[in-house]
Structures are given as C-alpha cells and as structure tokens.
Design a protein around this motif. Structure first.
Motif, PDB file in Angstrom:
ATOM      1  N   UNK A  72      81.506  67.721  10.955  1.00 18.79           N
ATOM      2  CA  UNK A  72      80.249  67.283  11.845  1.00 18.79           C
ATOM      3  C   UNK A  72      78.782  67.352  11.072  1.00 18.79           C
ATOM      4  N   UNK A  73      78.723  68.710  10.317  1.00 17.44           N
ATOM      5  CA  UNK A  73      77.584  68.634   9.583  1.00 17.44           C
ATOM      6  C   UNK A  73      77.174  67.485   8.594  1.00 17.44           C
ATOM      7  N   UNK A  74      78.229  67.078   7.934  1.00 23.02           N
ATOM      8  CA  UNK A  74      78.263  65.789   6.911  1.00 23.02           C
ATOM      9  C   UNK A  74      77.962  64.537   7.871  1.00 23.02           C
ATOM     10  N   UNK A  75      78.366  64.497   9.182  1.00 21.33           N
ATOM     11  CA  UNK A  75      78.043  63.113   9.859  1.00 21.33           C
ATOM     12  C   UNK A  75      76.568  63.527  10.365  1.00 21.33           C
ATOM     13  N   UNK A  76      76.133  64.439  10.708  1.00 23.85           N
ATOM     14  CA  UNK A  76      74.765  64.698  11.211  1.00 23.85           C
ATOM     15  C   UNK A  76      73.931  64.510  10.162  1.00 23.85           C
ATOM     16  N   UNK A  77      73.983  64.869   8.858  1.00 22.48           N
ATOM     17  CA  UNK A  77      73.028  64.596   7.783  1.00 22.48           C
ATOM     18  C   UNK A  77      73.057  63.060   7.329  1.00 22.48           C
ATOM     19  N   UNK A  78      74.382  62.445   7.380  1.00 26.21           N
ATOM     20  CA  UNK A  78      74.289  61.048   7.076  1.00 26.21           C
ATOM     21  C   UNK A  78      73.741  60.206   8.192  1.00 26.21           C
ATOM     22  N   UNK A  79      73.913  60.514   9.448  1.00 24.03           N
ATOM     23  CA  UNK A  79      73.123  59.705  10.325  1.00 24.03           C
ATOM     24  C   UNK A  79      71.821  59.988  10.485  1.00 24.03           C
TER      25      UNK A  79
END
Length: 520
Positions: free
Chosen positions: A340-347
C-alpha cells in the motif's frame, strides 16, 4: 641595507605557491571547488543529461512519446482519470466571451449571433464551440498540441456566419518534414518559416499516418498540403522552452512511472489470479506400481466424455485418501505489508507528473481533510488558470473571435458596415473571456468572503459574477426582469433577517474539527 619584507607578504607568497602546487598536482581538497552538478563523479555517473536543443529532441522522440502517451490515457485507469480531471479543469463547460463594446444594441446583437454560430462552429458537426475546447484540452494532455484550421464556407451552406473550425491532431503535421525551399523559406517539423523566422504555412498530411490504407482515401497516403499560417491555429504551451516549435505531451514526465507501475500492477494481479486457481495439492508416495488416484480417474473420464471442466469441488466435502497420500493446501504469497505504501508513493509521483491532484486522480480521500484538499486545489487551479489564459484564450478563443467578427460583418449579420468596422476594428471586437467557475469544498464560506470583499469595496460585484462563469450585464438584466415579474405577480422572495448573534460553530465543521471530508 635593503628594507626587510613584512611578514604578511612572505606568508601570502607561501600560500600562493602552495595553492599553485596543489592545483598542479590535483589535490582533492581544491578540486572539489566548482559546480558538483556539472561533474561526472561517482554519484552522477548514472545521471543522463543532454545538451540537445529542445526542437531536436522533439524531432527525435516526439512521435514515440505521443504514441505512448495516447496508449496510457486509453488503457491505464489512473492516466484516463487524470486526463478527465485535466480536461474538465482546463475547458469545463467552456470559456465564454463577453463583449466590451459600449453600444448596448450592438452588444446584444453580437451576443445573439455568437450564440447561434457557436452551435455551428464544428466542421464535423459533432459538438459546439465549447465542446471543441474540451477536445483541444484532451489533445493537449495526450500530445501537447492541437491544430485548428479555419474553414471558410460558401453562402449557400446556410450558416449564420460562413466559418467553421476543423481540429487536426498532432500526427497530421509530420515531425520528419525538415527541408529547405527554393524561395529561401525552410520547413522545420512541418512548419514553414520565412527568412526572418516567421511562421508562414503548415504542411499537413492529407490522411492520418496511422489510418487504414485499405479505404477510399488510400491514394492520399503520405501526400501533404500547404495551408497558410493565417488559416491555422497552433495550440501548445509555449512557456516550457524558449524557441520551442512543437508541443510536448502534458504527460511527459509521468510516462515512465505510469508504464512501469502499470506493468507491475498487471503482473501482481496475474500472479494472484493464477495462485487462486490452486486450492490444494495431493501428494502420493510412489511405490513399484502406483495405483491411479480416483480423482485423476474422474478427470480422465470427464474429459473422455467431452466435458472439459474438472470435477467440481463442493463446500464441506470430505475426500478419502489412499494409504501413503497427503494433502497440501495452496498458500500463495501475499503482496506484503509495504504494498500500500509503495503504491501510494508511486501514484503521488504519477499525479505530480500529470499535474493533477492525487485525490482527484485516484479517488483516494482517506488522508484528505478540508485544509489539504483546499491547499491542493488552490495550487492546481493556479496552474490551470495560467494555461487557460496563455493557451486556450490567447491561441484559440481570441483569434477565432477576431475571425468571427470580420466574417459576421462581411455577411451583414451585425449592425455595422464593413467600412466602419475596418476603420476601428479594435473597438468592436474588444472582449474579455470568462472561464468556468470553480467549485469549492465549502461554498458557503467562500460566498461569505466574497460578500465581505464587495461590501468593503475591495472587489467589484462584476468580478464575483465573472468568477462564477457568468456575464455580469446579462445577469443584471435577468435579475431586473425577475424583480419586475415578481412585483407584477405580487411575489416576494426577500431573504430572512439575520439573527442578532452568529450561531456557534457546528461540531462537524471540517475547519474547526479537522474531520476528514469525502469529496472536494
């Protein structure tokens, strides 16, 4: 006896000598002076840089970049949503003109003719003048540019004003058209310039380079037509680079992030899908002559009968296992706690590249509150307003309005003769353009602030009306007509008197409590 040198002169000479020796020997302590960002040191070895001119980069990579940008906006859900947000912000319901002519009768007739013509403006007959603005904004997002050809029509076509607008995508002007002409002009990326660098024409393809060649227009493949520059509007953001000739996709800085993240999401989704197909595995210790498992026999029987589906697994079923057999249930690996954190930062990175708010692109409002949404919208709208005036108004609305006025006068649609208009055209065509209004998180507080500014004399009432997307004079006329009709019918809609003291702030006031909101 010679006079002795002062000590500081001797010391200064020694320092200069030491510095000269250090520079000659490449001493590390002195080599670090200068611009570290310009060095090819260990830290910057992988830092790709170029000194190529911007137009050379557009010629080399422009076609591929535009193709990738269009693919993402059609297939990537986040890119598609970012495009919709950008288009609705830049064009919205349309940027509308308000004539500044002092003659009320002329202005009223001009408004009437404009409203009639705006419905006929599209050469394809699919939308109106304001719908064309939305299409242009869409092209600006994908390709960074759009071309509008001003098409004069015949009187027998029956148009209010014999003028229509034809939109041409970026691909219709080939980037690889670079040549010298015999008259001293030169063509660069499809644009013809004269000896002093002024745009004089555009060399458009007669057929889209990606069109199906097996059709009735196949004879036009690769054929170009020269269109004078005064009949073409080239819309692109010129504030990116000085001397830029063609547009750059609005998505440029987010293409790599979006493409790689899209591939990762697809692979992760496919991995989970495949893993979910396996419920468990039956392990058998093989002997000298292993007996076939009854489940395998059932599958073979079903396949031989023409039924491709495996034996159904029923809820709560028990399966008898033969001696030496064991069952291992499938336990597919999870994505992990940092997914979730990975997706959040990339989005976040992708939204920054697209130039749209993260919450608007993803619909994720979990961490949003009144203050954060408003702060993000203020910055986003400031950028959009700059593009509205620099691109949409200056490069599209203004020249279309001028051509419309001239053609309307020649077609005798306005109460002014061609000679009167030619004598002072600026007085007749002067206008201001009203952009669509912005909706805020808490419109009640914003209207209160506007009212206070108007009452205190800090702001004109017409400015507030224009910010709402309306024409002040038309609004006043409609208000006057409504008041006259109310008086005639004996109606009264007077506002209730305000209480003596202002009520206390509600508990669910987002600005007081900091509660999260569920929309902008």
């Amino acid at each position: 006896m010679a006079e002795a040198k002062p000590r500081y002169r001797v010391a200064a000479g020694r320092r200069e000598l030491a510095a000269s020796v250090a520079i000659a020997s490449g001493a590390p302590s002195l080599r670090k002076h200068g611009f570290d960002a310009g060095r090819s040191s260990r830290r910057l070895k992988g830092f790709t840089s170029t000194t190529q001119e911007i137009n050379r980069q557009i010629r080399s990579y422009g076609r591929t970049v535009v193709a990738r940008s269009r693919y993402l906006s059609q297939n990537n859900p986040y890119a598609m949503q970012a495009k919709k947000v950008f288009v609705s912000a830049l064009a919205g319901a349309g940027i509308k003109p308000s004539s500044l002519n002092a003659d009320a009768d002329f202005k009223a007739k001009l408004q009437e003719v404009w409203l009639d013509w705006s419905d006929e403006a599209d050469a394809d007959g699919l939308t109106d003048f304001y719908g064309l603005q939305a299409t242009i904004a869409s092209e600006m997002f994908d390709a960074g540019e759009c071309f509008v050809r001003l098409r004069a029509r015949r009187p027998e076509d029956g148009l209010v004003v014999p003028l229509q607008l034809q939109l041409l995508p970026s691909e219709m002007l080939p980037l690889n058209d670079n040549r010298m002409l015999g008259n001293g002009n030169y063509v660069q990326m499809g644009v013809e310039f004269n000896a002093i660098g002024k745009r004089v024409a555009y060399w458009f393809l007669r057929q889209h380079p990606g069109a199906d060649q097996v059709n009735f227009r196949q004879g036009f493949a690769g054929e170009q037509v020269r269109v004078p520059a005064d009949e073409v509007l080239h819309l692109f953001d010129p504030t990116g680079f000085a001397g830029q000739i063609r547009g750059i996709p609005h998505t440029l800085s987010a293409i790599v992030t979006a493409a790689i993240l899209d591939c990762y999401d697809d692979a992760e989704l496919e991995r989970k899908r495949v893993a979910a197909l396996f419920g468990g595995f039956i392990k058998t210790e093989l002997g000298d002559d292993p007996a076939p498992h009854p489940l395998a026999e059932g599958i073979e029987a079903a396949q031989s009968a023409g039924n491709d589906s495996a034996i159904a697994m029923e809820p709560g079923a028990f399966l008898d296992l033969d001696p030496g057999q064991d069952v291992t249930f499938s336990e597919p690996a999870d994505v992990g706690g940092n997914y979730e954190a990975f997706q959040y930062r990339n989005l976040l990175r992708q939204a920054a590249g697209y130039g749209v708010p993260y919450a608007a692109m993803t619909g994720d409002l979990r961490q949003a509150n009144y203050g954060s949404i408003r702060a993000g919208l203020v910055e986003f709208r400031r950028r959009i307003e700059a593009m509205q005036h620099a691109v949409m108004v200056f490069q599209f609305c203004r020249p279309v309005w001028r051509r419309f006025m001239a053609d309307a006068v020649l077609a005798e649609r306005l109460p002014v003769s061609p000679s009167q208009y030619a004598a002072a055209p600026h007085g007749y065509r002067r206008a201001k353009w009203i952009a669509p209004r912005w909706d805020w998180v808490d419109p009640f507080k914003d209207r209160q602030a506007e009212k206070l500014a108007v009452d205190a004399g800090f702001k004109a009432r017409s400015d507030v009306i224009e910010a709402e997307g309306y024409d002040p004079e038309e609004t006043d006329r409609r208000i006057a007509a409504d008041r006259a009709r109310e008086k005639e019918l004996g109606l009264s809609f007077a506002p209730a008197k305000a209480p003596a003291s202002a009520p206390a702030a509600k508990e669910d006031d987002p600005e007081k409590t900091g509660d999260k909101t569920d929309g902008a």
